[in-house]
Design a protein around this motif. Structure first.
Motif, PDB file in Angstrom:
ATOM      1  N   TYR A  14      -4.258 -12.819   0.351  1.00 37.27           N
ATOM      2  CA  TYR A  14      -3.816 -11.514   0.848  1.00 37.27           C
ATOM      3  C   TYR A  14      -4.744 -10.452   0.269  1.00 37.27           C
ATOM      4  O   TYR A  14      -4.987 -10.435  -0.944  1.00 37.27           O
ATOM      5  CB  TYR A  14      -2.364 -11.264   0.418  1.00 37.27           C
ATOM      6  N   ASP A  15      -5.263  -9.571   1.111  1.00 35.95           N
ATOM      7  CA  ASP A  15      -6.244  -8.579   0.659  1.00 35.95           C
ATOM      8  C   ASP A  15      -5.756  -7.141   0.793  1.00 35.95           C
ATOM      9  O   ASP A  15      -6.527  -6.238   1.063  1.00 35.95           O
ATOM     10  CB  ASP A  15      -7.561  -8.763   1.396  1.00 35.95           C
ATOM     11  N   GLY A  16      -4.465  -6.911   0.576  1.00 30.32           N
ATOM     12  CA  GLY A  16      -3.938  -5.549   0.664  1.00 30.32           C
ATOM     13  C   GLY A  16      -4.517  -4.643  -0.411  1.00 30.32           C
ATOM     14  O   GLY A  16      -5.042  -5.101  -1.424  1.00 30.32           O
ATOM     15  N   ASP A  17      -4.426  -3.345  -0.179  1.00 33.50           N
ATOM     16  CA  ASP A  17      -4.960  -2.381  -1.140  1.00 33.50           C
ATOM     17  C   ASP A  17      -3.878  -1.536  -1.797  1.00 33.50           C
ATOM     18  O   ASP A  17      -4.164  -0.596  -2.519  1.00 33.50           O
ATOM     19  CB  ASP A  17      -5.997  -1.482  -0.471  1.00 33.50           C
ATOM     20  N   GLU A  18      -2.596  -1.891  -1.561  1.00 38.93           N
ATOM     21  CA  GLU A  18      -1.494  -1.117  -2.126  1.00 38.93           C
ATOM     22  C   GLU A  18      -1.313  -1.443  -3.614  1.00 38.93           C
ATOM     23  O   GLU A  18      -1.670  -2.511  -4.075  1.00 38.93           O
ATOM     24  CB  GLU A  18      -0.192  -1.398  -1.371  1.00 38.93           C
ATOM     25  N   GLU A  19      -0.758  -0.458  -4.310  1.00 39.59           N
ATOM     26  CA  GLU A  19      -0.360  -0.667  -5.697  1.00 39.59           C
ATOM     27  C   GLU A  19       1.154  -0.673  -5.816  1.00 39.59           C
ATOM     28  O   GLU A  19       1.707  -1.419  -6.600  1.00 39.59           O
ATOM     29  CB  GLU A  19      -0.986   0.399  -6.595  1.00 39.59           C
ATOM     30  N   LYS A  20       1.816   0.135  -5.017  1.00 39.98           N
ATOM     31  CA  LYS A  20       3.279   0.166  -4.974  1.00 39.98           C
ATOM     32  C   LYS A  20       3.699  -0.254  -3.574  1.00 39.98           C
ATOM     33  O   LYS A  20       3.057   0.127  -2.592  1.00 39.98           O
ATOM     34  CB  LYS A  20       3.810   1.573  -5.284  1.00 39.98           C
ATOM     35  N   ALA A  21       4.790  -1.011  -3.503  1.00 43.27           N
ATOM     36  CA  ALA A  21       5.228  -1.492  -2.192  1.00 43.27           C
ATOM     37  C   ALA A  21       6.634  -2.057  -2.285  1.00 43.27           C
ATOM     38  O   ALA A  21       7.113  -2.395  -3.364  1.00 43.27           O
ATOM     39  CB  ALA A  21       4.287  -2.577  -1.682  1.00 43.27           C
ATOM     40  N   VAL A  22       7.253  -2.156  -1.128  1.00 35.83           N
ATOM     41  CA  VAL A  22       8.425  -2.991  -0.937  1.00 35.83           C
ATOM     42  C   VAL A  22       7.946  -4.070   0.019  1.00 35.83           C
ATOM     43  O   VAL A  22       7.146  -3.806   0.919  1.00 35.83           O
ATOM     44  CB  VAL A  22       9.617  -2.190  -0.361  1.00 35.83           C
ATOM     45  N   TYR A  23       8.378  -5.295  -0.212  1.00 36.05           N
ATOM     46  CA  TYR A  23       7.955  -6.388   0.647  1.00 36.05           C
ATOM     47  C   TYR A  23       9.174  -7.197   1.077  1.00 36.05           C
ATOM     48  O   TYR A  23      10.192  -7.219   0.389  1.00 36.05           O
ATOM     49  CB  TYR A  23       6.914  -7.282  -0.028  1.00 36.05           C
ATOM     50  N   VAL A  24       9.049  -7.809   2.233  1.00 36.26           N
ATOM     51  CA  VAL A  24      10.124  -8.624   2.796  1.00 36.26           C
ATOM     52  C   VAL A  24       9.555 -10.012   3.044  1.00 36.26           C
ATOM     53  O   VAL A  24       8.495 -10.153   3.657  1.00 36.26           O
ATOM     54  CB  VAL A  24      10.638  -8.025   4.124  1.00 36.26           C
ATOM     55  N   VAL A  25      10.273 -11.017   2.576  1.00 36.51           N
ATOM     56  CA  VAL A  25       9.862 -12.406   2.772  1.00 36.51           C
ATOM     57  C   VAL A  25      10.735 -13.018   3.866  1.00 36.51           C
ATOM     58  O   VAL A  25      11.939 -12.769   3.917  1.00 36.51           O
ATOM     59  CB  VAL A  25      10.020 -13.214   1.471  1.00 36.51           C
ATOM     60  N   ALA A  26      10.100 -13.797   4.735  1.00 33.60           N
ATOM     61  CA  ALA A  26      10.832 -14.522   5.781  1.00 33.60           C
ATOM     62  C   ALA A  26      10.661 -16.026   5.558  1.00 33.60           C
ATOM     63  O   ALA A  26       9.615 -16.480   5.088  1.00 33.60           O
ATOM     64  CB  ALA A  26      10.311 -14.140   7.165  1.00 33.60           C
ATOM     65  N   ASN A  27      11.694 -16.758   5.909  1.00 35.02           N
ATOM     66  CA  ASN A  27      11.646 -18.206   5.761  1.00 35.02           C
ATOM     67  C   ASN A  27      10.984 -18.838   6.990  1.00 35.02           C
ATOM     68  O   ASN A  27      10.525 -18.136   7.887  1.00 35.02           O
ATOM     69  CB  ASN A  27      13.043 -18.777   5.497  1.00 35.02           C
ATOM     70  N   ARG A  28      10.972 -20.145   7.042  1.00 31.34           N
ATOM     71  CA  ARG A  28      10.306 -20.858   8.140  1.00 31.34           C
ATOM     72  C   ARG A  28      10.969 -20.619   9.501  1.00 31.34           C
ATOM     73  O   ARG A  28      10.355 -20.846  10.537  1.00 31.34           O
ATOM     74  CB  ARG A  28      10.255 -22.340   7.827  1.00 31.34           C
TER      75      ARG A  28
END
Length: 134
Positions: A42-56
Motif C-alpha cells: 500500500y503506497d498511501g501518503d496519509e499520516e492520520k486516517a480512519v480505515y475500514v476492513v472488509a472480509n472475503r
C-alpha cells in the motif's frame, strides 16, 4: 488460539465509502474510493486516517484509526500490517478502504469519526486500548 473478528453485516462499496468520506467534512485530506488488498503493498501518503476492513464476502468487519505521534507516511498500511500479525485477521480480512485525514485533524475529531464510521457500518464499538466493548 486467535479470536475471530466481527463477521460484518454491511457491504463495503464505493458509494458507501463516498457517504462515509462526506461525514469527515473539511477534515478529509482526499477521497480515495478504492478497496486495497490487505496482502498487497500500500503506497498511501496519509499520516492520520480512519480505515475500514472488509472480509472475503465484502462486508465491513472492522474500523480503526491512525494518528501517529511521529510522521508515518502510509500510516493505514502500516497499521494494517500490525493487525495482520493475528492469524484470525490474516484468515478473514480481504480488503481495506482508507479515509485519509488532514494532519491538523484533532485527536477528538479522529475518535469521533472512527466511532461514527463504525456505527454507520454496524460494527461493534471498542475501546481499543483496553479491548473492552463500550
Amino acid at each position: 488460539m486467535s479470536t475471530p473478528t466481527w463477521d460484518g453485516v454491511v457491504p463495503m462499496t464505493r458509494s458507501r465509502y463516498l457517504y462515509l468520506a462526506d461525514l469527515a467534512g473539511d477534515n478529509l485530506l482526499v477521497s480515495r474510493p478504492i478497496a486495497h488488498n490487505v496482502n498487497m503493498p500500500y503506497d498511501g501518503d496519509e499520516e492520520k486516517a480512519v480505515y475500514v476492513v472488509a472480509n472475503r464476502d465484502g462486508l465491513a468487519c472492522y474500523a480503526g484509526q491512525t494518528r501517529p505521534s511521529r510522521s508515518w507516511t502510509g500510516a493505514a498500511g502500516i497499521r494494517l500490517k500490525q493487525h495482520l500479525a493475528e492469524r484470525s485477521k490474516r484468515d478473514e480480512w480481504d480488503t481495506f478502504w482508507v479515509l485519509p485525514l488532514k494532519w491538523s485533524t484533532k485527536p477528538a475529531i479522529i475518535d469521533w469519526y472512527e466511532r461514527t464510521v463504525a456505527t454507520r457500518l454496524m460494527l461493534p464499538l471498542r475501546h481499543h486500548r483496553g479491548g473492552t466493548v463500550i
